[in-house]
Structures are given as C-alpha cells and as structure tokens.
Scaffold this motif. Structure first.
Motif, PDB file in Angstrom:
ATOM      1  N   SER A  16     -66.294 -72.417  71.732  1.00  0.00           N
ATOM      2  CA  SER A  16     -65.847 -73.238  70.609  1.00  0.00           C
ATOM      3  C   SER A  16     -64.782 -74.237  71.055  1.00  0.00           C
ATOM      4  O   SER A  16     -64.841 -75.427  70.704  1.00  0.00           O
ATOM      5  CB  SER A  16     -65.294 -72.332  69.505  1.00  0.00           C
ATOM      6  OG  SER A  16     -64.753 -73.097  68.465  1.00  0.00           O
ATOM      7  N   LEU A  17     -63.822 -73.769  71.836  1.00  0.00           N
ATOM      8  CA  LEU A  17     -62.782 -74.665  72.339  1.00  0.00           C
ATOM      9  C   LEU A  17     -63.363 -75.704  73.282  1.00  0.00           C
ATOM     10  O   LEU A  17     -62.992 -76.878  73.230  1.00  0.00           O
ATOM     11  CB  LEU A  17     -61.685 -73.864  73.042  1.00  0.00           C
ATOM     12  CG  LEU A  17     -60.557 -74.681  73.655  1.00  0.00           C
ATOM     13  CD1 LEU A  17     -59.862 -75.541  72.595  1.00  0.00           C
ATOM     14  CD2 LEU A  17     -59.562 -73.773  74.350  1.00  0.00           C
ATOM     15  N   GLN A  63     -54.508 -82.500  71.040  1.00  0.00           N
ATOM     16  CA  GLN A  63     -54.804 -82.364  69.607  1.00  0.00           C
ATOM     17  C   GLN A  63     -55.955 -81.396  69.372  1.00  0.00           C
ATOM     18  O   GLN A  63     -55.911 -80.574  68.457  1.00  0.00           O
ATOM     19  CB  GLN A  63     -55.111 -83.724  68.971  1.00  0.00           C
ATOM     20  CG  GLN A  63     -55.239 -83.660  67.466  1.00  0.00           C
ATOM     21  CD  GLN A  63     -53.954 -83.204  66.784  1.00  0.00           C
ATOM     22  OE1 GLN A  63     -52.885 -83.748  67.039  1.00  0.00           O
ATOM     23  NE2 GLN A  63     -54.048 -82.198  65.944  1.00  0.00           N
ATOM     24  N   ALA A  64     -56.986 -81.464  70.203  1.00  0.00           N
ATOM     25  CA  ALA A  64     -58.126 -80.547  70.056  1.00  0.00           C
ATOM     26  C   ALA A  64     -57.685 -79.105  70.286  1.00  0.00           C
ATOM     27  O   ALA A  64     -58.104 -78.195  69.557  1.00  0.00           O
ATOM     28  CB  ALA A  64     -59.231 -80.920  71.035  1.00  0.00           C
ATOM     29  N   LYS A  69     -56.021 -73.766  67.965  1.00  0.00           N
ATOM     30  CA  LYS A  69     -55.028 -72.697  67.791  1.00  0.00           C
ATOM     31  C   LYS A  69     -54.691 -72.478  66.318  1.00  0.00           C
ATOM     32  O   LYS A  69     -54.448 -71.344  65.896  1.00  0.00           O
ATOM     33  CB  LYS A  69     -53.739 -73.042  68.554  1.00  0.00           C
ATOM     34  CG  LYS A  69     -53.870 -72.914  70.051  1.00  0.00           C
ATOM     35  CD  LYS A  69     -52.554 -73.277  70.707  1.00  0.00           C
ATOM     36  CE  LYS A  69     -52.651 -73.207  72.209  1.00  0.00           C
ATOM     37  NZ  LYS A  69     -51.361 -73.586  72.850  1.00  0.00           N
ATOM     38  N   MET A  70     -54.671 -73.552  65.547  1.00  0.00           N
ATOM     39  CA  MET A  70     -54.324 -73.463  64.133  1.00  0.00           C
ATOM     40  C   MET A  70     -55.528 -73.062  63.266  1.00  0.00           C
ATOM     41  O   MET A  70     -55.400 -72.882  62.068  1.00  0.00           O
ATOM     42  CB  MET A  70     -53.756 -74.785  63.638  1.00  0.00           C
ATOM     43  CG  MET A  70     -52.487 -75.209  64.353  1.00  0.00           C
ATOM     44  SD  MET A  70     -51.173 -74.005  64.236  1.00  0.00           S
ATOM     45  CE  MET A  70     -50.690 -74.225  62.560  1.00  0.00           C
ATOM     46  N   GLY A  71     -56.706 -72.982  63.874  1.00  0.00           N
ATOM     47  CA  GLY A  71     -57.901 -72.594  63.129  1.00  0.00           C
ATOM     48  C   GLY A  71     -58.529 -73.697  62.333  1.00  0.00           C
ATOM     49  O   GLY A  71     -59.296 -73.453  61.405  1.00  0.00           O
TER      50      GLY A  71
END
Length: 72
Positions: A16-17, A63-64, A69-71
């Motif tokens: 996903s990342l 930013q990505a 990290k923030m979901g």
C-alpha cells in the motif's frame, strides 16, 4: 545511491505504501524477507517486509509517507 528505509511491517501495508510513494513519482525498493526465507526453506516471523527509497527523494515522498502514517 544511498537508500533510506521508510517502512518495516506486513506485506500488505508495504505494498500500500509502495503504491502511494510511486504515485508521487518516486522509485521504491521493497525487500521481502518473508518470501526470501520461504524460498530458502526457513520460516519468517515479525516485520519482514521493508520499503526503501533513495535519500535524494525523501522530500518528494514525504507527503505520501505522512498520509500513510495518518491513515489517509
């Protein structure tokens, strides 16, 4: 070419990342120790998948990574 580890965790989250970072125009290297150990005949536990980017691309990918990290 200096590489920076930006994530260590499950294969699903690593993929996903990877997709998010690549959408920002940054090349990603994924080191999958789970598949490597299975192919060698060993088991693997824990945080076995790592995501790396080049040091020069940290700002471009920031930013990505933060959104991940923030979901968001």
């Amino acid at each position: 070419m200096a590489l920076v580890k930006v994530f260590s965790g499950s294969e699903i989250l690593a993929q996903s990342l990877k997709v998010r970072i690549e959408a920002a125009g940054v090349n990603v290297i994924v080191k999958n120790n789970i598949q490597s150990s299975n192919m060698a005949g060993f088991g693997s536990l824990g945080q076995a998948v790592e995501v790396f980017i080049e040091d020069k691309d940290k700002e471009k990918a920031a930013q990505a990574i933060e959104d991940f990290k923030m979901g968001n």
